[in-house]
Motif scaffolding. Structure first.
Motif, mmCIF file in Angstrom:
data_model
loop_
_atom_site.group_PDB
_atom_site.id
_atom_site.type_symbol
_atom_site.label_atom_id
_atom_site.label_comp_id
_atom_site.label_asym_id
_atom_site.label_seq_id
_atom_site.Cartn_x
_atom_site.Cartn_y
_atom_site.Cartn_z
ATOM 1 N N ASN A 20 0.820 -1.210 0.000
ATOM 2 C CA ASN A 20 0.000 0.000 0.000
ATOM 3 C C ASN A 20 0.853 1.258 0.000
ATOM 4 O O ASN A 20 0.390 2.330 -0.400
ATOM 5 C CB ASN A 20 -0.916 0.037 1.235
ATOM 6 N N VAL A 21 2.106 1.121 0.465
ATOM 7 C CA VAL A 21 2.987 2.288 0.627
ATOM 8 C C VAL A 21 4.040 2.342 -0.477
ATOM 9 O O VAL A 21 4.163 3.354 -1.174
ATOM 10 C CB VAL A 21 3.674 2.244 2.013
ATOM 11 N N VAL A 22 4.790 1.267 -0.648
ATOM 12 C CA VAL A 22 5.881 1.278 -1.623
ATOM 13 C C VAL A 22 5.406 0.924 -3.023
ATOM 14 O O VAL A 22 6.150 1.077 -3.991
ATOM 15 C CB VAL A 22 7.013 0.326 -1.193
ATOM 16 N N GLY A 23 4.174 0.421 -3.138
ATOM 17 C CA GLY A 23 3.641 0.043 -4.442
ATOM 18 C C GLY A 23 3.518 -1.460 -4.587
ATOM 19 O O GLY A 23 4.203 -2.229 -3.898
ATOM 20 N N ARG A 24 2.634 -1.871 -5.477
ATOM 21 C CA ARG A 24 2.431 -3.305 -5.706
ATOM 22 C C ARG A 24 3.641 -3.922 -6.407
ATOM 23 O O ARG A 24 4.058 -5.043 -6.092
ATOM 24 C CB ARG A 24 1.182 -3.535 -6.565
ATOM 25 N N LYS A 25 4.214 -3.197 -7.376
ATOM 26 C CA LYS A 25 5.269 -3.778 -8.201
ATOM 27 C C LYS A 25 6.521 -4.167 -7.413
ATOM 28 O O LYS A 25 7.036 -5.285 -7.586
ATOM 29 C CB LYS A 25 5.621 -2.834 -9.350
ATOM 30 N N PRO A 26 7.078 -3.296 -6.545
ATOM 31 C CA PRO A 26 8.284 -3.705 -5.805
ATOM 32 C C PRO A 26 8.067 -4.959 -4.960
ATOM 33 O O PRO A 26 8.945 -5.824 -4.897
ATOM 34 C CB PRO A 26 8.582 -2.483 -4.924
ATOM 35 N N SER A 78 4.696 -3.191 -16.359
ATOM 36 C CA SER A 78 3.289 -3.068 -15.987
ATOM 37 C C SER A 78 3.059 -1.765 -15.224
ATOM 38 O O SER A 78 3.960 -1.264 -14.541
ATOM 39 C CB SER A 78 2.869 -4.258 -15.109
ATOM 40 N N PRO A 79 1.865 -1.181 -15.315
ATOM 41 C CA PRO A 79 1.589 0.069 -14.602
ATOM 42 C C PRO A 79 1.476 -0.159 -13.102
ATOM 43 O O PRO A 79 1.026 -1.217 -12.655
ATOM 44 C CB PRO A 79 0.243 0.519 -15.191
ATOM 45 N N GLU A 80 1.896 0.824 -12.329
ATOM 46 C CA GLU A 80 1.738 0.769 -10.872
ATOM 47 C C GLU A 80 0.346 1.256 -10.505
ATOM 48 O O GLU A 80 -0.125 2.260 -11.034
ATOM 49 C CB GLU A 80 2.803 1.646 -10.185
ATOM 50 N N SER A 81 -0.326 0.537 -9.615
ATOM 51 C CA SER A 81 -1.702 0.899 -9.262
ATOM 52 C C SER A 81 -1.799 1.697 -7.969
ATOM 53 O O SER A 81 -2.883 2.135 -7.588
ATOM 54 C CB SER A 81 -2.556 -0.370 -9.135
ATOM 55 N N ILE A 82 -0.676 1.909 -7.273
ATOM 56 C CA ILE A 82 -0.653 2.683 -6.030
ATOM 57 C C ILE A 82 0.112 3.979 -6.264
ATOM 58 O O ILE A 82 1.245 3.961 -6.754
ATOM 59 C CB ILE A 82 0.008 1.871 -4.891
ATOM 60 N N VAL A 112 6.690 8.382 2.312
ATOM 61 C CA VAL A 112 6.742 6.946 2.047
ATOM 62 C C VAL A 112 7.550 6.192 3.094
ATOM 63 O O VAL A 112 7.169 5.093 3.510
ATOM 64 C CB VAL A 112 7.294 6.675 0.631
ATOM 65 N N HIS A 113 8.670 6.750 3.570
ATOM 66 C CA HIS A 113 9.530 6.025 4.505
ATOM 67 C C HIS A 113 8.843 5.831 5.854
ATOM 68 O O HIS A 113 8.866 4.730 6.422
ATOM 69 C CB HIS A 113 10.862 6.755 4.682
ATOM 70 N N ALA A 114 8.238 6.889 6.371
ATOM 71 C CA ALA A 114 7.541 6.782 7.656
ATOM 72 C C ALA A 114 6.352 5.837 7.549
ATOM 73 O O ALA A 114 6.104 5.013 8.443
ATOM 74 C CB ALA A 114 7.084 8.167 8.120
ATOM 75 N N ARG A 115 5.625 5.919 6.440
ATOM 76 C CA ARG A 115 4.462 5.062 6.260
ATOM 77 C C ARG A 115 4.883 3.600 6.072
ATOM 78 O O ARG A 115 4.184 2.683 6.511
ATOM 79 C CB ARG A 115 3.651 5.531 5.050
ATOM 80 N N ALA A 116 6.033 3.394 5.420
ATOM 81 C CA ALA A 116 6.522 2.029 5.230
ATOM 82 C C ALA A 116 6.876 1.383 6.564
ATOM 83 O O ALA A 116 6.537 0.217 6.826
ATOM 84 C CB ALA A 116 7.733 2.030 4.304
ATOM 85 N N LEU A 117 7.551 2.127 7.429
ATOM 86 C CA LEU A 117 7.886 1.597 8.750
ATOM 87 C C LEU A 117 6.627 1.304 9.556
ATOM 88 O O LEU A 117 6.535 0.292 10.254
ATOM 89 C CB LEU A 117 8.785 2.591 9.502
ATOM 90 N N THR A 177 -11.909 -0.593 -0.486
ATOM 91 C CA THR A 177 -11.147 0.390 -1.248
ATOM 92 C C THR A 177 -9.773 -0.154 -1.621
ATOM 93 O O THR A 177 -9.324 -1.178 -1.094
ATOM 94 C CB THR A 177 -10.974 1.679 -0.441
ATOM 95 N N VAL A 178 -9.078 0.574 -2.506
ATOM 96 C CA VAL A 178 -7.749 0.163 -2.964
ATOM 97 C C VAL A 178 -6.790 0.024 -1.791
ATOM 98 O O VAL A 178 -6.004 -0.927 -1.706
ATOM 99 C CB VAL A 178 -7.203 1.182 -3.987
ATOM 100 N N GLU A 179 -6.843 0.976 -0.845
ATOM 101 C CA GLU A 179 -5.907 0.962 0.280
ATOM 102 C C GLU A 179 -6.175 -0.183 1.245
ATOM 103 O O GLU A 179 -5.296 -0.575 2.005
ATOM 104 C CB GLU A 179 -5.983 2.301 1.046
ATOM 105 N N GLN A 180 -7.390 -0.721 1.236
ATOM 106 C CA GLN A 180 -7.741 -1.781 2.179
ATOM 107 C C GLN A 180 -7.502 -3.182 1.626
ATOM 108 O O GLN A 180 -7.500 -4.145 2.394
ATOM 109 C CB GLN A 180 -9.221 -1.652 2.571
#
Length: 405
Positions: free
Chosen positions: A67-73, A183-187, A193-198, A332-335
C-alpha cells in the motif's frame, strides 16, 4: 513501454498462480527425497510447517507494505524469492537445503498474496466479480496443484528428474519479472513513504466490522479445507506409498493435487447462488467427501480416493469464492492488501497449527491415523462455517460501486 491495464491483470493473475506453482513443485519429489536422502515423515512434516509459518509471517509483517511502496516492488520481491528457492533445490541433498527453500517459498507466497493478489483486484475493472473472487481465493490451490502435477510428470518421464522442473520455473519466473517491470503501478506514490513504510511493518490485521460474519464463515471454511490440503502437502507421497501401494511420482502428484485442482470449478458452478447457499452446499459436499477419503484410504481404493479428493476441491472453491465475493465488495484500494493478508493469515493458521501437531505425531502414529485427526477437525470447522453462514450479509449495489471506485 507501459503495458495496458488489461494485460497487467493477466500478467498478475499468471504470476500469482506461478508463485504458488513454485511452492507445489517440490512436493512430487518428497518421496524421492525420503527414499534417496533419508528424510522421514516427521522431517517432511517439519519442512511443510516451515513453509506455512514463513508464509504467515510474511503476511503479518509485509502484508500492507505494498500500500505504501507500491504493488510492483513487492511483487518483484516475491518472484525473486521464488527464483532463489528454485536455485537451492537444483542441488537438494540435505534437509536443511529443503527447509531453506521451503521457507523462501513461504515468504514468496505470503508477499505475493498481499501484493500480487491486491494488484489483480486493482487491475480488474470490467471483469466479472466472480472471476476476480475466484482468482484471489483459488490461485494458491491452482498454482500448488499444477506445480505438483507438472513436476510429477517430469520426474516420471523427463531427464534430470530432480532438476528440470526448477530450471523451467527459473526461466518462466524471470519472464514474469520482466513483464512486471513494464506493468503500470496501481498505487500512487506519497511524500511520507519512509515513515508510512515503517508504520506498515507493525503487525496488524484488517477486519472490516461490517463483514464480521463473512470473516467467521470464511475462517471455518479455510480451517476445514486448508488443514486437509496441508495434510496432503506434507504426507501426500506417504499416503500413496503406504495406503495405496505405489511409489509413482505422477500418482503422488495427482493424489496431492486432486484435493485442490478443481477449486475454480466450484466458484464457477455456484456463481449464480447466494453466498449463504454456496457455503452450505460447499461444506455439505466437503463433509461427505472427507468421510469418503477415510473410507478409501482404509480400503486402499485409489479411484475412490481421487474422486473424493476432487470433490473437496469443488467444495472449497464454492465456499471460498462466495465468502470472497462478500468480503471484497465495497473494499477500497488501500484496504485490499490488508484484507487479503488477513484472510490468508487465517488460512495459513488453519494449516500451521494442525501441521505442528501432525509433525510431532508423525513419529508415533500412522499416516492414516493422522488423516483421521485432520478429518475430524475439518468436519467440525465445516459445521461451524455452515452455522455462521446464516448471518452472511447480502452484497448491495453500493458495495459494488465502492469497490470499483
Amino acid at each position: 513501454m507501459r503495458l495496458a491495464t488489461g494485460s497487467a491483470f493477466v500478467i498478475a493473475a499468471t504470476a500469482f498462480i506461478l508463485v504458488f506453482a513454485t511452492a507445489g513443485a517440490p512436493i512430487s519429489l518428497f518421496n524421492s527425497y525420503r527414499l534417496d536422502d533419508g528424510l522421514s515423515n516427521a522431517d517432511l512434516g517439519l519442512v511443510s510447517l516451515g513453509y506455512f509459518f514463513s508464509a504467515a509471517t510474511a503476511l503479518i509483517v509485509f502484508g500492507r507494505l505494498s500500500n505504501v511502496v507500491g504493488r510492483k516492488p513487492m511483487a518483484l520481491t516475491a518472484l525473486l524469492c521464488a527464483v532463489a528457492s528454485c536455485c537451492l533445490l537444483l542441488n537438494m541433498q540435505h534437509i536443511l537445503v529443503l527447509f531453506a527453500a521451503r521457507v523462501l517459498q513461504g515468504f514468496a507466497c505470503g508477499i505475493a498474496t498481499g501484493s500480487i493478489g491486491a494488484y489483480v483486484v486493482d487491475t480488474s475493472r470490467g471483469r466479472p466479480a466472480w472471476l476476480v473472487a475466484a482468482i484471489t481465493s483459488t490461485s494458491p490451490m491452482i498454482g500448488i496443484s499444477s506445480g505438483a502435477i507438472v513436476s510429477g510428470a517430469l520426474v516420471t518421464w523427463a531427464p534430470m528428474p530432480r532438476m528440470l522442473i526448477f530450471i523451467l520455473l527459473i526461466a518462466i519466473l524471470s519472464i514474469c519479472l520482466l513483464l512486471f517491470l513494464f506493468s503500470p503501478e496501481s498505487i500512487k506514490a506519497r511524500a511520507d513513504v519512509h515513515a508510512r513504510a515503517l508504520a506498515s511493518l507493525r503487525p496488524r490485521l484488517y477486519f472490516p466490522a461490517e463483514r464480521k460474519w463473512a470473516f467467521l464463515t470464511l475462517a471455518g471454511v479455510v480451517v476445514a479445507t486448508w488443514s486437509l490440503g496441508a495434510f496432503y502437502q506434507a504426507f501426500g507421497p506417504s499416503i500413496v506409498a503406504e495406503q495405496l501401494g505405489t511409489n509413482s511420482p505422477i500418482l503422488a502428484a495427482l493424489a496431492f493435487s486432486s484435493v485442490m485442482i478443481l477449486t475454480p470449478m466450484g466458484g464457477y458452478l455456484t456463481s449464480g447462488l447466494t453466498p449463504r447457499r454456496a457455503v452450505l452446499l460447499g461444506m455439505l459436499l466437503y463433509i461427505g467427501a472427507a468421510l469418503m477419503i477415510l473410507v478409501s484410504l482404509d480400503n486402499g481404493w485409489l479411484p475412490a480416493f481421487l474422486c473424493a479428493s476432487l470433490l473437496v476441491g469443488i467444495a472449497q472453491g464454492a465456499a471460498t469464492t462466495a465468502c470472497f465475493n462478500v468480503l471484497l465488495a465495497g473494499v477500497t484500494v488501500e484496504q485490499r492488501a490488508g484484507l487479503l493478508s488477513s484472510v490468508f493469515v487465517i488460512s495459513y493458521a488453519g494449516a500451521v497449527v494442525p501441521g505442528l501437531v501432525a509433525s510431532l505425531a508423525a513419529s508415533s502414529f500412522s499416516v492414516f491415523q493422522i488423516c483421521v485427526g485432520y478429518v475430524v477437525l475439518g468436519v467440525a470447522a465445516a459445521i461451524a462455517a455452515m452455522l455462521t453462514s446464516f448471518r452472511l450479509e447480502p452484497i448491495t449495489a453500493c458495495d459494488r460501486a465502492a469497490e470499483v471506485a
